[in-house]
Design an enzyme around this catalytic site. Structure first.
Site, PDB file in Angstrom:
ATOM      1  N   THR A  24       0.804  -1.271  -0.016  1.00 24.71           N
ATOM      2  CA  THR A  24      -0.180   0.061   0.074  1.00 24.71           C
ATOM      3  C   THR A  24       0.944   1.276  -0.121  1.00 24.71           C
ATOM      4  O   THR A  24       1.942   1.203   0.486  1.00 24.71           O
ATOM      5  CB  THR A  24      -1.027  -0.087   1.243  1.00 24.71           C
ATOM      6  OG1 THR A  24      -1.852  -1.033   1.247  1.00 24.71           O
ATOM      7  CG2 THR A  24      -1.558   1.455   1.449  1.00 24.71           C
ATOM      8  N   ARG A  35     -13.835  -7.666  -0.788  1.00 24.32           N
ATOM      9  CA  ARG A  35     -12.894  -7.541   0.320  1.00 24.32           C
ATOM     10  C   ARG A  35     -12.430  -6.228   0.447  1.00 24.32           C
ATOM     11  O   ARG A  35     -12.101  -5.708  -0.560  1.00 24.32           O
ATOM     12  CB  ARG A  35     -11.993  -8.581   0.731  1.00 24.32           C
ATOM     13  CG  ARG A  35     -11.263  -8.153   1.946  1.00 24.32           C
ATOM     14  CD  ARG A  35     -10.038  -7.476   1.526  1.00 24.32           C
ATOM     15  NE  ARG A  35      -8.920  -7.566   2.976  1.00 24.32           N
ATOM     16  CZ  ARG A  35      -8.130  -6.751   3.000  1.00 24.32           C
ATOM     17  NH1 ARG A  35      -7.642  -5.876   2.081  1.00 24.32           N
ATOM     18  NH2 ARG A  35      -7.165  -6.785   3.947  1.00 24.32           N
ATOM     19  N   VAL A  36     -12.890  -5.441   1.410  1.00 27.36           N
ATOM     20  CA  VAL A  36     -12.329  -4.015   1.696  1.00 27.36           C
ATOM     21  C   VAL A  36     -11.432  -4.111   2.948  1.00 27.36           C
ATOM     22  O   VAL A  36     -11.565  -4.741   3.911  1.00 27.36           O
ATOM     23  CB  VAL A  36     -13.345  -2.837   1.922  1.00 27.36           C
ATOM     24  CG1 VAL A  36     -12.754  -1.732   2.168  1.00 27.36           C
ATOM     25  CG2 VAL A  36     -14.397  -3.019   0.693  1.00 27.36           C
ATOM     26  N   GLY A  37     -10.025  -3.542   2.718  1.00 26.57           N
ATOM     27  CA  GLY A  37      -9.175  -3.444   3.556  1.00 26.57           C
ATOM     28  C   GLY A  37      -9.429  -2.136   4.567  1.00 26.57           C
ATOM     29  O   GLY A  37     -10.505  -1.568   4.434  1.00 26.57           O
ATOM     30  N   ASP A  38      -8.359  -1.690   5.563  1.00 26.19           N
ATOM     31  CA  ASP A  38      -8.224  -0.773   6.286  1.00 26.19           C
ATOM     32  C   ASP A  38      -8.121   0.504   5.600  1.00 26.19           C
ATOM     33  O   ASP A  38      -8.461   1.643   6.228  1.00 26.19           O
ATOM     34  CB  ASP A  38      -7.073  -0.821   7.349  1.00 26.19           C
ATOM     35  CG  ASP A  38      -5.936  -0.885   6.790  1.00 26.19           C
ATOM     36  OD1 ASP A  38      -5.619  -1.699   5.740  1.00 26.19           O
ATOM     37  OD2 ASP A  38      -4.782  -0.237   7.337  1.00 26.19           O
ATOM     38  N   GLY A  85      -4.701  -5.507   6.667  1.00 24.52           N
ATOM     39  CA  GLY A  85      -5.916  -4.700   7.040  1.00 24.52           C
ATOM     40  C   GLY A  85      -6.889  -5.099   7.965  1.00 24.52           C
ATOM     41  O   GLY A  85      -7.409  -4.456   8.790  1.00 24.52           O
ATOM     42  N   THR A 103       0.001   0.918   6.629  1.00 21.45           N
ATOM     43  CA  THR A 103       0.105  -0.133   5.912  1.00 21.45           C
ATOM     44  C   THR A 103       0.185  -1.410   6.582  1.00 21.45           C
ATOM     45  O   THR A 103       1.201  -1.427   7.475  1.00 21.45           O
ATOM     46  CB  THR A 103       1.268   0.085   4.818  1.00 21.45           C
ATOM     47  OG1 THR A 103       1.632  -1.276   4.128  1.00 21.45           O
ATOM     48  CG2 THR A 103       2.439   0.544   5.567  1.00 21.45           C
ATOM     49  N   GLY A 104      -0.308  -2.356   6.262  1.00 22.91           N
ATOM     50  CA  GLY A 104      -0.192  -3.773   6.779  1.00 22.91           C
ATOM     51  C   GLY A 104      -1.427  -4.721   6.635  1.00 22.91           C
ATOM     52  O   GLY A 104      -2.070  -4.385   5.781  1.00 22.91           O
TER      53      GLY A 104
HETATM   54  N1  ASP Z   1      -3.640  -2.430   4.483  1.00 21.74           N
HETATM   55  C1  ASP Z   1      -3.656  -3.057   3.066  1.00 21.74           C
HETATM   56  C2  ASP Z   1      -5.046  -4.108   3.067  1.00 21.74           C
HETATM   57  O1  ASP Z   1      -5.173  -4.778   4.045  1.00 21.74           O
HETATM   58  C3  ASP Z   1      -2.552  -3.765   2.487  1.00 21.74           C
HETATM   59  C4  ASP Z   1      -1.397  -3.180   2.632  1.00 21.74           C
HETATM   60  O2  ASP Z   1      -0.924  -2.552   3.350  1.00 21.74           O
HETATM   61  O3  ASP Z   1      -0.595  -3.457   1.532  1.00 21.74           O
HETATM   62  O4  ASP Z   1      -5.663  -3.855   2.346  1.00 21.74           O
END
Ligand code: ASP
Length: 358
Positions: A222, A250-253, A276, A273-274
């Site tokens: 991200t 699916r939706v992330g953070d 989610g 980033t991480g």
């Molecule tokens: N945080 C993002 C998600 O879970 C993934 C990422 O940080 O690359 O969608």
């Protein structure tokens, strides 16, 4: 008495200029291009150079906007767009694939001055999802729009629309094939991907792009940016393709205000980033802000508390960038590395990748 009044009036009139002057020396922009298993052993000189160049370009673009009197929001947009247009990052052009073989992207922005926010989720045709998030904030009464509706809205706003195939990159597709074989949801790079690519086996020959993108190990690619402008306003933006082999819808953070993205002039601006799911459950970005607001912690203390303690205890891997109104920066991560960098008012640039560079 008259004199006093005149003085007060003068002071009032000059206050904004004084403030602008104050913050002119503080303009700062911080970016990340994802966290994960990014170690020197996984890195080749070419790959390191490619990432450093792309990150530097994003910093320069954002800094130029701030220097020319642009707002923090405009700077965030400029920096994030550079990374969205690069196949190196899991956002825009380099977005990862869903289990169905699509690229579904999420993005969000927040303005620390007025707490306005905008986000899009699961968009497949908007070239720069960060622009769509800004459009939702500025030109709609809503905070978040998703899927077809968000795409239609973006088109009506005159944003650049592309065929979904624009987001197809071989390297990311191979990652999906590998993840499918193993039946798991992956953050955009894993150790196994690394080995597979090194062997050049499994899914075919190693392309130069594979070498650039995939041999670095597990990574959450991200991208994000936080900025402070000369008017003393903070802004944050995050853009992502999410996770390889994620389920449809699916939706992330990243697009969830308070989880992956948050900005408030009274505390700080944050982009995460991480993994989610962990970041959503921990309301990571808002938690950093709340620790500053309610507990009086510094931006570094608050960010460390959330990323290095709370998330670690809960098993959530990743990191974030945070910036307060005085230009103080925090960039903690609990993974091996995080692509990150900042530029200060005087143009000093630093681009970092590894843990030991902290
Ligand atoms: N945080 C993002 C998600 O879970 C993934 C990422 O940080 O690359 O969608």
């Amino acid at each position: 008495m008259k004199k006093l009044l005149l003085c007060a009036l003068l002071a009032l009139m000059t206050t904004p200029t004084i403030f602008a002057q104050d913050y002119k020396d503080k303009i700062t922009l911080v970016i990340h291009g994802g966290a994960g298993t990014i170690t020197r052993q996984n890195m080749t000189p070419e790959r390191e150079k490619a990432y450093k160049e792309a990150l530097t370009m994003a910093l320069l673009k954002g800094h130029q906007v701030l220097k020319q009197g642009g707002t923090s929001l405009e700077a965030v947009e400029a920096a994030v767009r550079v990374m969205e247009d690069s196949p190196l990052f899991n956002a825009g052009k380099g977005a990862v694939f869903t289990s169905e073989g699509k690229n579904e992207m999420d993005a969000a922005v927040m303005n620390g001055k007025n707490l306005m926010a905008g986000a899009v989720a699961s968009v497949t045709t908007v070239k720069n999802p960060i622009r769509a998030a800004i459009a939702v904030m500025e030109s709609s009464p809503h905070v978040m729009m998703m899927g077809k509706g968000a795409e239609l809205f973006a088109e009506k706003q005159g944003l650049e629309i592309v065929e979904p195939s624009y987001f197809h990159t071989e390297a990311r597709y191979k990652a999906l094939e590998r993840a499918r074989k193993e039946e798991k949801v992956e953050l955009d790079h894993t150790e196994k991907e690394k080995k597979a690519v090194k062997k050049g086996s499994k899914t075919g020959a190693v392309t130069p792009q594979d070498n650039l993108i995939f041999t670095e190990g597990k990574k959450f690619g991200t991208v994000g940016c936080v900025a402070l402008d000369q008017y003393g306003n903070l802004a944050a933006g995050t853009s992502t393709g999410g996770m390889t082999n994620k389920r449809y819808g699916r939706v992330g953070d990243a697009p969830i205000i308070g989880a992956g993205t948050y900005a408030n002039n009274t505390t700080c601006a944050i982009s995460a980033t991480g993994h989610g799911e962990y970041f959503i459950r921990s309301v990571v970005a808002y938690d950093v802000s709340a620790l500053m607001e309610y507990k009086g912690l510094s931006v570094q203390q608050a960010a460390d508390e959330v990323v290095m303690k709370k998330l670690v205890e809960r098993g959530g891997e990743g990191g974030l960038i945070a910036l307060d109104r005085q230009g103080n920066i925090a960039m903690p991560f609990n993974s091996e590395g995080m692509y990150r960098g900042y530029v200060k008012a005087d143009g000093t640039i630093e681009v970092l990748i590894y843990k030991e560079e902290r």
